[in-house]
Motif scaffolding. Structure first.
Motif, PDB file in Angstrom:
ATOM      1  N   PRO A   8       0.407  -0.879  -7.922  1.00 14.02           N
ATOM      2  CA  PRO A   8      -0.288   0.251  -7.278  1.00 14.02           C
ATOM      3  C   PRO A   8      -0.587   0.007  -5.802  1.00 14.02           C
ATOM      4  O   PRO A   8      -0.600   0.957  -5.006  1.00 14.02           O
ATOM      5  CB  PRO A   8      -1.580   0.384  -8.091  1.00 14.02           C
ATOM      6  CG  PRO A   8      -1.777  -0.931  -8.741  1.00 14.02           C
ATOM      7  CD  PRO A   8      -0.411  -1.474  -8.989  1.00 14.02           C
ATOM      8  N   ARG A   9      -0.790  -1.220  -5.407  1.00 10.00           N
ATOM      9  CA  ARG A   9      -1.088  -1.506  -4.001  1.00 10.00           C
ATOM     10  C   ARG A   9       0.169  -1.405  -3.142  1.00 10.00           C
ATOM     11  O   ARG A   9       0.101  -0.944  -1.995  1.00 10.00           O
ATOM     12  CB  ARG A   9      -1.743  -2.887  -3.892  1.00 10.00           C
ATOM     13  CG  ARG A   9      -3.178  -2.865  -4.417  1.00 10.00           C
ATOM     14  CD  ARG A   9      -3.732  -4.246  -4.690  1.00 10.00           C
ATOM     15  NE  ARG A   9      -5.115  -4.167  -5.139  1.00 10.00           N
ATOM     16  CZ  ARG A   9      -5.481  -3.870  -6.381  1.00 10.00           C
ATOM     17  NH1 ARG A   9      -4.564  -3.658  -7.314  1.00 10.00           N
ATOM     18  NH2 ARG A   9      -6.754  -3.782  -6.706  1.00 10.00           N
ATOM     19  N   ASP A  15      -5.918   2.248  -4.504  1.00 10.33           N
ATOM     20  CA  ASP A  15      -5.435   3.557  -4.060  1.00 10.33           C
ATOM     21  C   ASP A  15      -5.828   3.882  -2.623  1.00 10.33           C
ATOM     22  O   ASP A  15      -5.546   4.983  -2.150  1.00 10.33           O
ATOM     23  CB  ASP A  15      -5.980   4.649  -4.989  1.00 10.33           C
ATOM     24  CG  ASP A  15      -5.563   4.415  -6.430  1.00 10.33           C
ATOM     25  OD1 ASP A  15      -4.394   4.043  -6.646  1.00 10.33           O
ATOM     26  OD2 ASP A  15      -6.399   4.590  -7.332  1.00 10.33           O
ATOM     27  N   VAL A  16      -6.491   2.967  -1.964  1.00  6.46           N
ATOM     28  CA  VAL A  16      -6.956   3.227  -0.600  1.00  6.46           C
ATOM     29  C   VAL A  16      -6.273   2.274   0.365  1.00  6.46           C
ATOM     30  O   VAL A  16      -6.376   1.052   0.218  1.00  6.46           O
ATOM     31  CB  VAL A  16      -8.495   3.066  -0.499  1.00  6.46           C
ATOM     32  CG1 VAL A  16      -8.947   3.237   0.946  1.00  6.46           C
ATOM     33  CG2 VAL A  16      -9.191   4.066  -1.404  1.00  6.46           C
ATOM     34  N   LEU A  24       3.094  -6.339   4.389  1.00  8.86           N
ATOM     35  CA  LEU A  24       4.067  -5.795   3.442  1.00  8.86           C
ATOM     36  C   LEU A  24       4.628  -4.474   3.937  1.00  8.86           C
ATOM     37  O   LEU A  24       5.795  -4.146   3.685  1.00  8.86           O
ATOM     38  CB  LEU A  24       3.414  -5.623   2.074  1.00  8.86           C
ATOM     39  CG  LEU A  24       3.092  -6.945   1.366  1.00  8.86           C
ATOM     40  CD1 LEU A  24       2.406  -6.696   0.047  1.00  8.86           C
ATOM     41  CD2 LEU A  24       4.363  -7.759   1.144  1.00  8.86           C
ATOM     42  N   LEU A  25       3.820  -3.698   4.652  1.00 10.37           N
ATOM     43  CA  LEU A  25       4.339  -2.457   5.229  1.00 10.37           C
ATOM     44  C   LEU A  25       5.468  -2.762   6.210  1.00 10.37           C
ATOM     45  O   LEU A  25       6.508  -2.087   6.226  1.00 10.37           O
ATOM     46  CB  LEU A  25       3.213  -1.702   5.929  1.00 10.37           C
ATOM     47  CG  LEU A  25       3.610  -0.380   6.583  1.00 10.37           C
ATOM     48  CD1 LEU A  25       4.189   0.588   5.556  1.00 10.37           C
ATOM     49  CD2 LEU A  25       2.420   0.255   7.303  1.00 10.37           C
ATOM     50  N   LYS A  26       5.292  -3.826   6.993  1.00 11.44           N
ATOM     51  CA  LYS A  26       6.350  -4.222   7.928  1.00 11.44           C
ATOM     52  C   LYS A  26       7.607  -4.633   7.176  1.00 11.44           C
ATOM     53  O   LYS A  26       8.738  -4.331   7.609  1.00 11.44           O
ATOM     54  CB  LYS A  26       5.872  -5.368   8.806  1.00 11.44           C
ATOM     55  CG  LYS A  26       4.756  -4.993   9.771  1.00 11.44           C
ATOM     56  CD  LYS A  26       4.313  -6.215  10.578  1.00 11.44           C
ATOM     57  CE  LYS A  26       3.190  -5.850  11.539  1.00 11.44           C
ATOM     58  NZ  LYS A  26       2.713  -7.030  12.310  1.00 11.44           N
ATOM     59  N   SER A  57       2.904   4.749   0.797  1.00 12.07           N
ATOM     60  CA  SER A  57       2.528   6.151   0.529  1.00 12.07           C
ATOM     61  C   SER A  57       3.326   6.734  -0.622  1.00 12.07           C
ATOM     62  O   SER A  57       3.699   7.911  -0.618  1.00 12.07           O
ATOM     63  CB  SER A  57       2.724   7.001   1.802  1.00 12.07           C
ATOM     64  OG  SER A  57       1.939   6.493   2.860  1.00 12.07           O
ATOM     65  N   ARG A  58       3.635   5.902  -1.591  1.00 11.17           N
ATOM     66  CA  ARG A  58       4.326   6.293  -2.818  1.00 11.17           C
ATOM     67  C   ARG A  58       5.687   6.925  -2.542  1.00 11.17           C
ATOM     68  O   ARG A  58       6.170   7.781  -3.288  1.00 11.17           O
ATOM     69  CB  ARG A  58       3.465   7.253  -3.644  1.00 11.17           C
ATOM     70  CG  ARG A  58       2.178   6.608  -4.110  1.00 11.17           C
ATOM     71  CD  ARG A  58       1.219   7.603  -4.743  1.00 11.17           C
ATOM     72  NE  ARG A  58       0.031   6.914  -5.231  1.00 11.17           N
ATOM     73  CZ  ARG A  58      -0.981   6.529  -4.451  1.00 11.17           C
ATOM     74  NH1 ARG A  58      -0.922   6.765  -3.146  1.00 11.17           N
ATOM     75  NH2 ARG A  58      -2.028   5.918  -4.971  1.00 11.17           N
ATOM     76  N   ALA A  59       6.326   6.465  -1.463  1.00 11.25           N
ATOM     77  CA  ALA A  59       7.627   7.021  -1.078  1.00 11.25           C
ATOM     78  C   ALA A  59       8.745   6.543  -1.984  1.00 11.25           C
ATOM     79  O   ALA A  59       9.776   7.202  -2.117  1.00 11.25           O
ATOM     80  CB  ALA A  59       7.937   6.646   0.374  1.00 11.25           C
ATOM     81  N   LYS A  60       8.567   5.379  -2.588  1.00  8.31           N
ATOM     82  CA  LYS A  60       9.587   4.816  -3.462  1.00  8.31           C
ATOM     83  C   LYS A  60       8.931   4.275  -4.722  1.00  8.31           C
ATOM     84  O   LYS A  60       7.756   3.914  -4.717  1.00  8.31           O
ATOM     85  CB  LYS A  60      10.329   3.664  -2.758  1.00  8.31           C
ATOM     86  CG  LYS A  60      11.174   4.040  -1.570  1.00  8.31           C
ATOM     87  CD  LYS A  60      11.855   2.781  -1.012  1.00  8.31           C
ATOM     88  CE  LYS A  60      12.737   3.109   0.182  1.00  8.31           C
ATOM     89  NZ  LYS A  60      13.388   1.893   0.725  1.00  8.31           N
ATOM     90  N   PRO A  61       9.717   4.152  -5.791  1.00  9.68           N
ATOM     91  CA  PRO A  61       9.183   3.453  -6.967  1.00  9.68           C
ATOM     92  C   PRO A  61       9.188   1.946  -6.732  1.00  9.68           C
ATOM     93  O   PRO A  61       9.927   1.435  -5.888  1.00  9.68           O
ATOM     94  CB  PRO A  61      10.164   3.840  -8.082  1.00  9.68           C
ATOM     95  CG  PRO A  61      11.445   4.146  -7.374  1.00  9.68           C
ATOM     96  CD  PRO A  61      11.056   4.722  -6.038  1.00  9.68           C
TER      97      PRO A  61
END
Length: 979
Positions: free
Chosen positions: A927-928, A763-764, A897-899, A934-938
């Protein structure tokens, strides 16, 4: 009347005449089944034909005569009868009979000589009986030795109590024989300088050697030299002697051992410390083993012990950890400083040798665990294997005759807890722990045995536990009679001090001064401990890793160089890997085809899985890195892909390891098939890696799920190695994994278990802008978990494991079908200088060219990628669905993965795996991934439904499940109803 003990009587031997008859009837004459008894009473001068080389011939004749008197010439028969009857010098020999009619008179004369010795048969029988008697004590003397300090032992050998026999008739001996003198066989040393003793004295000396406070088990050893060595150590009269100085040293060590426990009891009476009360002699025992081993050339001792049996006492009085640091550990307000420092030189590259072993191991065991835990059996069977031997371990069993609350009758089926050691011919020395001098002698002999024969040895300290399982436990609940006796038991220190005072070795004031001196040491250390603010682990913790840490315990750098290689090096390794670098060496025809295929790949500048591994290993060898690969059948490889050891098809046991022929001054490559053990072998490799930071140590499971029988090593030592044990470790676990439709067994390496034990917070989101983010992640994690989809990435992660400036365990889920998959190939270009391990392999096809048109971004790992790409191509969806491979699962590549997510703004996200939903990677990844965005999508799931088994046992069902997960992955409308 002298009484023989049952240990001798239980053998119930045949009489001498019966023995001779049995041997002559059932065995060929040439098969000698007993040691020769030299009963010649006449001196050599009186019998000149007995001198020189003829004596060997005479001994052969004598042995033949013992087996069958008729098998030798009548003159020899007469001679041996006369000598055994005690004929005076010169009269035993009779000239050969002349071949004439007058010889009848000579025959009659010879017959009269034989008949004149009516007691000859009795004498032969008696000598054989004495031999059997001696052997009985050697074999079974320990049955009646006084081993239990409590005197209540329930050891049961034959479902009957061990008693004392009231006669000597078992051996065909009479009471009148007790004062008769018998020649001693060569298989005993009880005579000292004497070759003959009265029977009464023979028995007395055997009783002293085998039936007092030491019980010796060794007659099962199948090496005569080793048996003779042990006999000499315990049978020689007067051999167990100690000087007054040695006795005073022993007393001082007992004082330290005993008073340390009493000090802790006074200061922390309500704390569990798992003390040593009842076996205080353990401390001087360990010190004696170390002292004697040091005299014999040992430089370093590696000691392993459980949490019980006086762990703090051992730290204080054997390892000599500072007392104030020990006392600090009872104060919960302290901070732990995890500094690691180098206290001893690195001996990891020094192999123990038979001429001068530099490093030895001492293992402490509890009696219940020694008998009950299978790991003991597994490691004993490693003791003589060429790639796993320690060249002898001294096993010390703290035998307090009880487990937690379970007594031996319920805990084991064997009389002793140490019986498992018999399978490897390890001698077992039982000793009463209330006799400190007997303990010291046994420990000296154990250390000398290890130094002499480089084999395992067991010291069984038969003792008791004065308190319960811990200091807060009430043992009277379950062992009332034992603990009533224990309450009456005088402490061993008090008993030994009284003995030495009575002997005049020390006086009472000297003894009391020794106690006061150590009590003062403890009190002063206790006072200092109140000022301690930090637990300085580096003050006492050994580390063979001098080049890895700065003075404050930090890595010397936080960067990793490129793991790529020049094309020349890749080509050279590939050429050796596809050849046989030994002349006149014939390999199997099928292997010739495999090597030819390797050569063609090198020409085409490509590698498969086996060749990528070969190149990673070979390049590290060039850099001086020792490679050690072990596991079941790793030389060839479970899937017949590796072939690192070649076998000559014409010469038995002739082998060749091409990788050891790569470079002139390369490091060695050790590839070794292990025994069929996971727990023991993985534990061995873990220790090897811990002591060898500059070696790449790999353990390969035959199949990934085989690691489950080594789960204790993984859970207790590998996963928490740095956090719990303050130890970095670079061990690599290769775990074959994949759903191949072959059934539930050997399909899954259980990645979910390894990922669940990772120490990162799902979660961090870490600081992605941190310098050297990827290296810092590796430094902070407890282990690294990867699932490579290409041989090239596998190559890089193996090299990275050594080139990192620190060490972390590496878990690799390796493939099975991808070993020969035509698409699972990598180009040399992916392995050249400047290339690195790819934590994430992004989409590089048409979808990546037009990311706005991508409707779904699939994340996956491992071989399912090839199923997905094949299905995507078949459905003509290469522009609509992007597939990103997560090669390093932990630590999680948040930054990369963010990219990827940002690159495809219109795509929904789904995780696809071939494993069942409650297994595999989904619960770790989801969860990662959501934290990353930022939990923007499922994050949707495409894969098999939850199941109890790793895979179905039906091939058709397997294919149906695979098609269903592929349909889910590429049906762009499947998740709309869940939005």
């Amino acid at each position: 009347m002298f009484h023989l003990r049952t240990c001798a009587a239980k053998l119930r031997p045949l009489t001498a005449s019966q023995t001779v008859k049995t041997f002559s009837q059932n065995r060929p004459a040439a098969a000698r089944t007993f040691q020769q008894i030299r009963c010649y009473s006449a001196p050599v001068a009186a019998e000149p034909f007995l001198s020189g080389t003829s004596s060997n011939y005479v001994e052969e004749m004598y042995c033949a005569w013992l087996e069958n008197p008729k098998s030798v010439h009548k003159s020899w028969d007469i001679f041996f009868r006369n000598t055994n009857a005690g004929a005076p010098p010169g009269t035993a020999y009779q000239s050969p009979l002349p071949l004439s009619r007058g010889s009848l008179a000579a025959v009659a004369h010879a017959q009269s000589l034989v008949e004149a010795q009516p007691n000859v048969d009795k004498l032969v029988e008696d000598h054989l009986a004495v031999q059997s008697l001696i052997r009985a004590y050697q074999v079974r003397g320990h049955h009646i030795a006084k081993l239990d300090p409590l005197g209540i032992s329930c050891v049961n050998f034959d479902d009957a109590p061990v008693t004392v026999s009231s006669n000597v008739g078992f051996y065909g001996l009479d009471e009148s024989d007790l004062d008769k003198v018998f020649h001693l066989p060569t298989t005993t040393f009880i005579g000292g300088q004497e070759s003959a003793l009265p029977l009464r004295e023979i028995i007395r000396r055997l009783e002293m050697a085998y039936c007092q406070h030491i019980g010796v088990e060794f007659m099962f050893i199948n090496d005569l030299e080793q048996c003779q060595w042990i006999r000499q150590k315990f049978e020689t009269p007067g051999i167990m002697q100690f000087t007054n100085e040695e006795k005073r040293t022993l007393l001082a060590r007992l004082v330290r051992s005993t008073r340390f426990e009493e000090f802790l009891q006074r200061k922390w009476s309500s704390e569990k410390r798992f003390g040593l009360e009842g076996c205080e002699v353990l401390i001087p025992a360990l010190k004696t083993i170390i002292d004697k081993s040091s005299e014999n050339g040992v430089d370093y001792v590696i000691m392993g012990m459980p949490h019980r049996y006086g762990r703090l006492n051992v730290l204080a009085n054997v390892i000599r950890k500072e007392l104030e640091q020990i006392f600090c550990q009872f104060d919960s307000k302290l901070e732990a400083a995890d500094e690691v420092t180098h206290l001893h030189r690195d001996t990891s590259s020094i192999a123990p040798t038979y001429t001068r072993p530099l490093v030895m191991s001492i293992l402490l065991h509890g009696d219940a665990a020694f008998a009950g835990q299978g790991i003991v059996y597994e490691t004993f069977h490693l003791s003589d294997l060429p790639s796993y031997t320690t060249h002898g371990t001294v096993h010390v069993v703290v035998n307090n005759q009880i487990g937690f609350t379970t007594d031996p009758r319920m805990a084991r089926s064997s009389p002793y807890p140490t019986d498992v050691a018999r399978v490897v011919n390890a001698p077992i020395f039982h000793v009463n722990s209330d006799d400190p001098e007997a303990v010291m002698y046994v420990c000296k002999v154990a250390a000398e045995w290890r130094s002499t024969f480089h084999k395992d040895v067991v010291v069984d300290l038969v003792c008791y536990r004065r308190n319960g399982h811990n200091e807060m436990d009430e043992p009277m609940f379950t062992q009332p009679l034992m603990y009533k006796q224990i309450r009456k038991q005088k402490p061993v220190l008090q008993k030994y001090a009284e003995l030495l005072v009575s002997q005049g070795v020390v006086n009472q004031p000297e003894y009391e001064e020794e106690i006061s001196k150590y009590d003062k040491i403890c009190e002063e250390a206790f006072a200092r401990s109140k000022d301690e603010k930090i637990l300085h682990i580096k003050h006492w913790l050994d580390s063979p890793w001098p080049g890895f840490f700065t003075l404050d315990g930090q890595p010397r750098s936080m960067s990793c160089p490129s793991t790529g290689l020049t094309e020349d090096i890749l080509t050279h390794i590939g050429n050796v890997a596809s050849s046989v670098p030994v002349e006149n060496f014939t390999i199997h025809g099928g292997l010739s085809r495999i090597l030819k295929t390797r050569g063609e790949m090198v020409k085409n500048r490509t590698v498969d899985w086996a060749l990528a591994e070969y190149m990673a290993f070979g390049s590290l060898l060039k850099e001086g890195i020792h490679i050690r690969l072990s596991g079941q059948d790793v030389e060839r490889g479970t899937f017949s892909h590796r072939h690192h050891v070649l076998h000559d098809q014409n010469v038995d046991k002739r082998t060749c390891i091409p990788m050891n022929h790569l470079w002139p001054n390369q490091a060695p490559y050790t590839v070794c098939n292990s025994s069929l053990s996971e727990y023991g072998v993985l534990g061995f490799e873990l220790g090897f890696a811990m002591a060898s930071p500059n070696a790449l140590v790999l353990w390969e499971a035959q199949f990934g799920d085989f690691h489950n029988t080594a789960q204790c090593i993984i859970d207790q030592f590998i996963c928490p190695g740095q956090a719990k044990w303050v130890r970095q470790n670079g061990i690599v676990l290769l775990l074959p994994h994949g759903m191949e439709g072959m059934g539930p067994e050997h399909s899954s390496a259980r990645p979910e278990r390894f990922l669940q034990m990772c120490n990162d917070d799902p979660d961090v989101l870490p600081d992605l802008k941190e310098a050297n983010f990827d290296i810092n992640q590796l430094y902070d994690c407890n282990w690294v978990v990867v699932n490579c989809s290409t041989p090239g990435n596998f190559f890089h992660v193996l090299r990275r494991q050594i080139l990192l400036p620190f060490r972390k365990p590496l878990i690799i889920f390796t493939p099975k079908s991808l070993l020969r998959h035509p698409e699972a190939r990598s180009s040399f270009d992916e392995m050249l200088p400047g290339t690195h391990f790819q934590r994430v392999i992004p989409e590089d096809g048409p979808a990546a060219q037009n990311p706005e048109n991508v409707k779904r971004l699939l994340f996956c790992t491992g071989k399912v990628y090839y199923d997905l790409t094949r299905e995507r191509k078949a459905r003509d969806m290469v522009g609509q669905v992007a597939i990103t491979r997560i090669e390093q699962l932990s630590p999680f590549p948040f930054d990369l993965l963010l990219k990827e997510v940002q690159k495809y703004p219109n795509a929904e996200l789904a995780w696809c795996q071939e494993e069942h939903k409650n297994q595999g990677y989904y619960d770790y990844v989801k969860p990662r991934l959501r934290t990353t965005i930022s939990r923007a999508k499922p994050v949707w799931y495409a894969g098999r439904d939850p199941a109890a088994a790793p895979a179905t046992g039906n091939k058709k069902t397997h294919l149906t499940e695979l098609q269903r997960l592929l349909d889910t992955a590429f049906d762009l409308d499947v998740f709309k109803n869940f939005s």
